[in-house]
Design a protein around this motif. Sequence first.
Motif, PDB file in Angstrom:
ATOM      1  N   GLY A  84      13.080  12.364  -0.017  1.00  0.00           N
ATOM      2  CA  GLY A  84      13.609  13.685  -0.348  1.00  0.00           C
ATOM      3  C   GLY A  84      14.028  13.886  -1.785  1.00  0.00           C
ATOM      4  N   GLY A  85      13.456  13.156  -2.720  1.00  0.00           N
ATOM      5  CA  GLY A  85      13.842  13.358  -4.117  1.00  0.00           C
ATOM      6  C   GLY A  85      13.039  12.485  -5.045  1.00  0.00           C
ATOM      7  N   ASP A  86      13.647  12.160  -6.179  1.00  0.00           N
ATOM      8  CA  ASP A  86      12.979  11.301  -7.165  1.00  0.00           C
ATOM      9  C   ASP A  86      13.896  10.130  -7.502  1.00  0.00           C
ATOM     10  OD1 ASP A  86      14.914  12.689  -8.498  1.00  0.00           O
ATOM     11  OD2 ASP A  86      13.675  13.242 -10.210  1.00  0.00           O
ATOM     12  N   GLY A  87      14.359   9.448  -6.460  1.00  0.00           N
ATOM     13  CA  GLY A  87      15.301   8.352  -6.636  1.00  0.00           C
ATOM     14  C   GLY A  87      14.681   7.111  -7.235  1.00  0.00           C
ATOM     15  N   ALA A  88      15.528   6.130  -7.482  1.00  0.00           N
ATOM     16  CA  ALA A  88      15.103   4.854  -8.070  1.00  0.00           C
ATOM     17  C   ALA A  88      14.437   3.992  -6.998  1.00  0.00           C
ATOM     18  CB  ALA A  88      16.310   4.127  -8.653  1.00  0.00           C
ATOM     19  N   VAL A  89      13.161   3.669  -7.220  1.00  0.00           N
ATOM     20  CA  VAL A  89      12.390   2.902  -6.242  1.00  0.00           C
ATOM     21  C   VAL A  89      11.703   1.726  -6.928  1.00  0.00           C
ATOM     22  CG1 VAL A  89      10.379   2.945  -4.706  1.00  0.00           C
ATOM     23  CG2 VAL A  89      11.984   4.863  -4.712  1.00  0.00           C
ATOM     24  N   GLY A  96       0.760  -1.238   0.000  1.00  0.00           N
ATOM     25  CA  GLY A  96       0.000   0.000   0.000  1.00  0.00           C
ATOM     26  C   GLY A  96       0.789   1.285   0.000  1.00  0.00           C
ATOM     27  N   ILE A  97       2.110   1.217  -0.037  1.00  0.00           N
ATOM     28  CA  ILE A  97       2.934   2.429  -0.063  1.00  0.00           C
ATOM     29  C   ILE A  97       3.468   2.597  -1.475  1.00  0.00           C
ATOM     30  CG2 ILE A  97       4.922   3.627   0.888  1.00  0.00           C
ATOM     31  CD1 ILE A  97       2.695   3.155   2.909  1.00  0.00           C
ATOM     32  N   THR A  98       3.116   3.712  -2.125  1.00  0.00           N
ATOM     33  CA  THR A  98       3.471   3.903  -3.529  1.00  0.00           C
ATOM     34  C   THR A  98       4.921   4.349  -3.698  1.00  0.00           C
ATOM     35  OG1 THR A  98       2.840   6.234  -3.605  1.00  0.00           O
ATOM     36  CG2 THR A  98       1.087   4.601  -3.998  1.00  0.00           C
ATOM     37  N   ALA A  99       5.402   4.190  -4.926  1.00  0.00           N
ATOM     38  CA  ALA A  99       6.766   4.623  -5.236  1.00  0.00           C
ATOM     39  C   ALA A  99       6.900   6.131  -5.051  1.00  0.00           C
ATOM     40  CB  ALA A  99       7.120   4.228  -6.669  1.00  0.00           C
ATOM     41  N   SER A 100       5.900   6.889  -5.466  1.00  0.00           N
ATOM     42  CA  SER A 100       5.991   8.344  -5.337  1.00  0.00           C
ATOM     43  C   SER A 100       5.985   8.774  -3.874  1.00  0.00           C
ATOM     44  CB  SER A 100       4.841   9.025  -6.094  1.00  0.00           C
ATOM     45  OG  SER A 100       3.586   8.644  -5.563  1.00  0.00           O
ATOM     46  N   GLN A 101       5.250   8.083  -3.028  1.00  0.00           N
ATOM     47  CA  GLN A 101       5.286   8.381  -1.595  1.00  0.00           C
ATOM     48  C   GLN A 101       6.686   8.175  -1.045  1.00  0.00           C
ATOM     49  OE1 GLN A 101       1.983   5.734  -0.514  1.00  0.00           O
ATOM     50  NE2 GLN A 101       0.930   7.464   0.413  1.00  0.00           N
ATOM     51  N   MET A 102       7.294   7.045  -1.378  1.00  0.00           N
ATOM     52  CA  MET A 102       8.643   6.780  -0.882  1.00  0.00           C
ATOM     53  C   MET A 102       9.650   7.782  -1.423  1.00  0.00           C
ATOM     54  SD  MET A 102       8.898   2.613  -0.725  1.00  0.00           S
ATOM     55  CE  MET A 102       7.979   2.317  -2.232  1.00  0.00           C
TER      56      MET A 102
END
Length: 274
Positions: free
Chosen positions: A112-117, A101-107
């Motif tokens: 603190g950025g737009d890292g690889a998730v 339930g935790i999205t990539a954009s949330q993480m």
Amino acid sequence: MSNSANIAFIGGGNMARSLIGGLIARGASAASIRVAEPVEVLRESLARDFGIEVFATAAEAATDADLWLLAVKPQVMRVVCEGLSTLAQSRKPLVVSIAAGITASQMQRWLGGDGAVIRAMPNTPALLGAGVTGLFASAQVDAAGRARAEELLSSAGKTVWIDDEAKIDAVTAVSGSGPAYVFLLAEAMEAAAKAEGLADDAARTLVLQTVLGAARMLTESDEAPEELRKRVTSPNGTTQAAIETFQEGGFEKLVGRAIHAASERGRELSAAND
């Protein structure tokens, strides 16, 4: 192995333990694996069983690693990520999360950025190396990152890539929660067997071996489940009587409703933790 190949597990529970065990069984160096686990008895167990480095805090484990596997509960994911955000911006790690339930954009936002998730949804048979994991990669993950994540998660079983992140909730509903559905069926079959007069030990053995055998037929045969079902359902026989009873009770629709409910709950978890 250099620090650039180190893996940090943030959380040392059962799923992390199974992945660590799988990695080491495949030849990974214990020196390349680091684990953050706040519970001392779990830290000691991991260090003793696998010879890996263990730490009480996430930052200590993550400092010298460029792949972070976040194996914490969804309810604490935000706090964990925000605590690692400064380090994440400097190290630019590949982040793999197994939290439902935790999205990539949330993480990404919390880190603190737009890292690889990468979002990963393994299931509990991974503890036996017989699991399956659904994987979704954010746009920032390159081919090497995908390959590394797949190598890590394949230590617990098969992997399936999902192109649309919205479908990860369906993966959770089907395979993440799925073992519980099989356990519920086995529980009900065992109770019914006893109600028909079978001894407890006989009922249990008959049910467990039936589930095991059916699973092997499904995985080792090229036939669809529908075809396998038809093959053991003789016209007007005992199996047909049971199948008709299931269908009269709306079995297929009930399964569909249950999986949809699990998918919806995954979306609710995401919204609740935003």
